[in-house]
Write an enzyme that holds these catalytic residues in place. Structure first.
Site, PDB file in Angstrom:
ATOM      1  N   THR A   7       0.684  -1.123  -0.359  1.00 23.51           N
ATOM      2  CA  THR A   7       0.049  -0.744   0.149  1.00 23.51           C
ATOM      3  C   THR A   7       1.087   0.914  -0.192  1.00 23.51           C
ATOM      4  O   THR A   7       2.202   1.076   0.301  1.00 23.51           O
ATOM      5  CB  THR A   7      -1.319   0.033   1.549  1.00 23.51           C
ATOM      6  OG1 THR A   7      -2.018   1.195   1.077  1.00 23.51           O
ATOM      7  CG2 THR A   7      -0.318   0.232   2.299  1.00 23.51           C
ATOM      8  N   ASN A   9      -0.585   4.072   1.449  1.00 22.71           N
ATOM      9  CA  ASN A   9      -1.346   4.763   2.206  1.00 22.71           C
ATOM     10  C   ASN A   9      -0.531   4.825   3.739  1.00 22.71           C
ATOM     11  O   ASN A   9      -0.275   4.052   4.416  1.00 22.71           O
ATOM     12  CB  ASN A   9      -2.441   3.735   2.517  1.00 22.71           C
ATOM     13  CG  ASN A   9      -4.013   4.352   3.505  1.00 22.71           C
ATOM     14  OD1 ASN A   9      -3.252   5.332   4.828  1.00 22.71           O
ATOM     15  ND2 ASN A   9      -5.256   4.372   3.610  1.00 22.71           N
ATOM     16  N   LYS A  12      -2.123   2.607   7.534  1.00 26.88           N
ATOM     17  CA  LYS A  12      -1.605   1.572   7.207  1.00 26.88           C
ATOM     18  C   LYS A  12      -0.449   1.204   7.915  1.00 26.88           C
ATOM     19  O   LYS A  12      -0.540   0.688   8.701  1.00 26.88           O
ATOM     20  CB  LYS A  12      -2.353   1.155   5.802  1.00 26.88           C
ATOM     21  CG  LYS A  12      -3.219   1.025   5.607  1.00 26.88           C
ATOM     22  CD  LYS A  12      -4.234   0.014   4.767  1.00 26.88           C
ATOM     23  CE  LYS A  12      -5.521   0.457   4.570  1.00 26.88           C
ATOM     24  NZ  LYS A  12      -5.854  -0.178   3.549  1.00 26.88           N
ATOM     25  N   GLU A  40      -4.633  -4.697  -9.423  1.00 27.41           N
ATOM     26  CA  GLU A  40      -6.725  -4.438 -10.028  1.00 27.41           C
ATOM     27  C   GLU A  40      -7.196  -5.552  -8.415  1.00 27.41           C
ATOM     28  O   GLU A  40      -6.484  -6.470  -8.769  1.00 27.41           O
ATOM     29  CB  GLU A  40      -6.911  -4.460 -10.954  1.00 27.41           C
ATOM     30  CG  GLU A  40      -8.301  -4.289 -11.647  1.00 27.41           C
ATOM     31  CD  GLU A  40      -8.674  -4.815 -12.994  1.00 27.41           C
ATOM     32  OE1 GLU A  40      -9.965  -4.909 -12.629  1.00 27.41           O
ATOM     33  OE2 GLU A  40      -7.865  -5.026 -14.363  1.00 27.41           O
ATOM     34  N   ASP A  69      -7.015  -6.638   2.513  1.00 31.40           N
ATOM     35  CA  ASP A  69      -8.152  -5.923   2.047  1.00 31.40           C
ATOM     36  C   ASP A  69      -9.541  -5.835   2.963  1.00 31.40           C
ATOM     37  O   ASP A  69      -9.351  -6.396   4.048  1.00 31.40           O
ATOM     38  CB  ASP A  69      -8.561  -6.866   0.676  1.00 31.40           C
ATOM     39  CG  ASP A  69      -9.476  -6.247   0.165  1.00 31.40           C
ATOM     40  OD1 ASP A  69      -9.225  -5.159   0.105  1.00 31.40           O
ATOM     41  OD2 ASP A  69     -10.711  -6.590  -0.348  1.00 31.40           O
ATOM     42  N   SER A  70     -10.372  -5.363   2.932  1.00 30.16           N
ATOM     43  CA  SER A  70     -11.121  -4.812   4.081  1.00 30.16           C
ATOM     44  C   SER A  70     -13.003  -4.296   3.195  1.00 30.16           C
ATOM     45  O   SER A  70     -12.378  -4.197   2.559  1.00 30.16           O
ATOM     46  CB  SER A  70     -10.860  -4.053   5.586  1.00 30.16           C
ATOM     47  OG  SER A  70     -10.838  -2.424   4.579  1.00 30.16           O
ATOM     48  N   TYR A 150     -17.784   3.746   6.422  1.00 30.79           N
ATOM     49  CA  TYR A 150     -19.241   3.442   6.834  1.00 30.79           C
ATOM     50  C   TYR A 150     -19.013   3.034   8.751  1.00 30.79           C
ATOM     51  O   TYR A 150     -19.766   3.214   9.263  1.00 30.79           O
ATOM     52  CB  TYR A 150     -19.059   1.705   6.660  1.00 30.79           C
ATOM     53  CG  TYR A 150     -19.013   1.679   5.071  1.00 30.79           C
ATOM     54  CD1 TYR A 150     -20.817   2.176   4.202  1.00 30.79           C
ATOM     55  CD2 TYR A 150     -18.288   1.552   4.108  1.00 30.79           C
ATOM     56  CE1 TYR A 150     -20.728   1.708   2.826  1.00 30.79           C
ATOM     57  CE2 TYR A 150     -18.349   1.231   2.861  1.00 30.79           C
ATOM     58  CZ  TYR A 150     -19.029   1.139   2.026  1.00 30.79           C
ATOM     59  OH  TYR A 150     -19.610   1.317   0.828  1.00 30.79           O
ATOM     60  N   ASP A 151     -18.364   4.240   9.001  1.00 31.46           N
ATOM     61  CA  ASP A 151     -17.826   3.934  10.853  1.00 31.46           C
ATOM     62  C   ASP A 151     -19.333   5.119  10.877  1.00 31.46           C
ATOM     63  O   ASP A 151     -20.034   4.187  11.501  1.00 31.46           O
ATOM     64  CB  ASP A 151     -16.680   4.877  10.961  1.00 31.46           C
ATOM     65  CG  ASP A 151     -16.235   3.677  11.334  1.00 31.46           C
ATOM     66  OD1 ASP A 151     -15.592   2.708  10.910  1.00 31.46           O
ATOM     67  OD2 ASP A 151     -14.487   4.758  11.359  1.00 31.46           O
TER      68      ASP A 151
HETATM   69  P1  IMP Z   1      -9.300  -1.008   1.232  1.00 29.80           P
HETATM   70  O1  IMP Z   1      -9.713  -2.641   2.252  1.00 29.80           O
HETATM   71  O2  IMP Z   1      -8.471  -0.346   1.677  1.00 29.80           O
HETATM   72  O3  IMP Z   1      -9.501  -1.400   0.149  1.00 29.80           O
HETATM   73  O4  IMP Z   1     -10.656  -0.498   1.398  1.00 29.80           O
HETATM   74  C1  IMP Z   1     -12.015  -0.789   1.704  1.00 29.80           C
HETATM   75  C2  IMP Z   1     -13.192   0.194   2.138  1.00 29.80           C
HETATM   76  O5  IMP Z   1     -13.683  -0.987   2.871  1.00 29.80           O
HETATM   77  C3  IMP Z   1     -13.106   1.557   2.480  1.00 29.80           C
HETATM   78  O6  IMP Z   1     -13.145   2.634   1.770  1.00 29.80           O
HETATM   79  C4  IMP Z   1     -14.428   1.787   3.412  1.00 29.80           C
HETATM   80  O7  IMP Z   1     -15.300   2.335   2.899  1.00 29.80           O
HETATM   81  C5  IMP Z   1     -14.011   0.661   4.369  1.00 29.80           C
HETATM   82  N1  IMP Z   1     -13.684  -0.391   5.333  1.00 29.80           N
HETATM   83  C6  IMP Z   1     -12.996  -0.694   5.473  1.00 29.80           C
HETATM   84  N2  IMP Z   1     -12.727  -0.229   7.051  1.00 29.80           N
HETATM   85  C7  IMP Z   1     -13.408   0.703   7.586  1.00 29.80           C
HETATM   86  C8  IMP Z   1     -13.482   0.791   8.695  1.00 29.80           C
HETATM   87  O8  IMP Z   1     -13.279   1.097   9.469  1.00 29.80           O
HETATM   88  N3  IMP Z   1     -14.737   2.163   9.048  1.00 29.80           N
HETATM   89  C9  IMP Z   1     -14.968   1.693   7.687  1.00 29.80           C
HETATM   90  N4  IMP Z   1     -15.270   1.784   6.752  1.00 29.80           N
HETATM   91  C10 IMP Z   1     -14.115   0.711   6.372  1.00 29.80           C
END
Ligand code: IMP
Length: 189
Positions: A7, A9, A12, A40, A69-70, A150-151
């Site tokens: 990443t 970021n 992170k 991608e 990924d989350s 989405y917190d």
């Molecule tokens: P990524 O894992 O950086 O690809 O992010 C996935 C997306 O999931 C983020 O852009 C948020 O929209 C959402 N997301 C993941 N973790 C959280 C969290 O801790 N709080 C709120 N939204 C989350």
């Protein structure tokens, strides 16, 4: 030993670095490792996407790599937004889209969870995945101003993730859960 986090970021990298440095690992970003790619995320699960990212950076560096990924899974929406969490709607409209889709749905049926999958590819090239979860409900409205994504609509008990401090969130979050499992694994290495 150093581990490359797939990443750019900075938050992170700092968060993961704080957890792994006491174990003797230095965490650096992919750009610090000289890698300039944007993978991608076309997997259909968090596990696949985390692997795709970690593997791409591992292939280029041949060094230990991790990627995560989350996202949010809402049971009433059959797991949506899931792996599409980051692109579910235009920025600033994602929470509202979930609220609109759950209009009229009673609180008990608004169960949801945040999921975080961490994929680690070690020196030997073996991939390991660690999946963390945090269970909650989708609130009836947006609440609070902390956090991101989405917190404001994710309720744990009577508070949303945007109403608690970063410190409190870091104790119970999906990311903390996955990182704890990863930390336990590294301790046994
Ligand atoms: P990524 O894992 O950086 O690809 O992010 C996935 C997306 O999931 C983020 O852009 C948020 O929209 C959402 N997301 C993941 N973790 C959280 C969290 O801790 N709080 C709120 N939204 C989350």
């Amino acid at each position: 030993m150093r581990i490359i986090l797939a990443t750019n970021n900075k938050n992170k990298v700092r968060e993961v670095g704080e957890i792994l440095s006491p174990l003797g690992y230095e965490v650096i970003s992919q750009s610090e490792a000289g890698v300039d790619i944007d993978v991608e995320e076309n997997g259909v699960t968090f596990e696949e996407n985390a692997f795709l990212k970690a593997n791409a950076v591992h292939k280029l560096t041949n060094e230990p790599c991790i990627a995560d990924d989350s996202g949010l899974q809402v049971d009433f929406l059959n797991g949506e937004p899931g792996v599409y969490s980051a692109r579910y709607a235009e920025p600033g409209h994602r929470c509202q889209k979930v609220l609109d889709k759950l209009k009229g749905v009673e609180y008990d049926k608004r169960t949801a969870r945040f999921v975080c999958c961490i994929c680690y590819i070690g020196k030997d090239g073996q991939a390991k995945t660690f999946t963390g979860k945090c269970e909650g409900h989708i609130g009836l409205e947006k609440r609070g101003t902390n956090g991101f994504g989405y917190d404001p609509i994710f309720m744990v008990g009577d508070k949303s993730f945007a109403e608690i401090s970063a410190e409190e969130k870091n104790k119970i979050s999906h990311r903390a859960d996955a990182l704890r499992q990863f930390e336990e694994y590294l301790k046994g290495e």
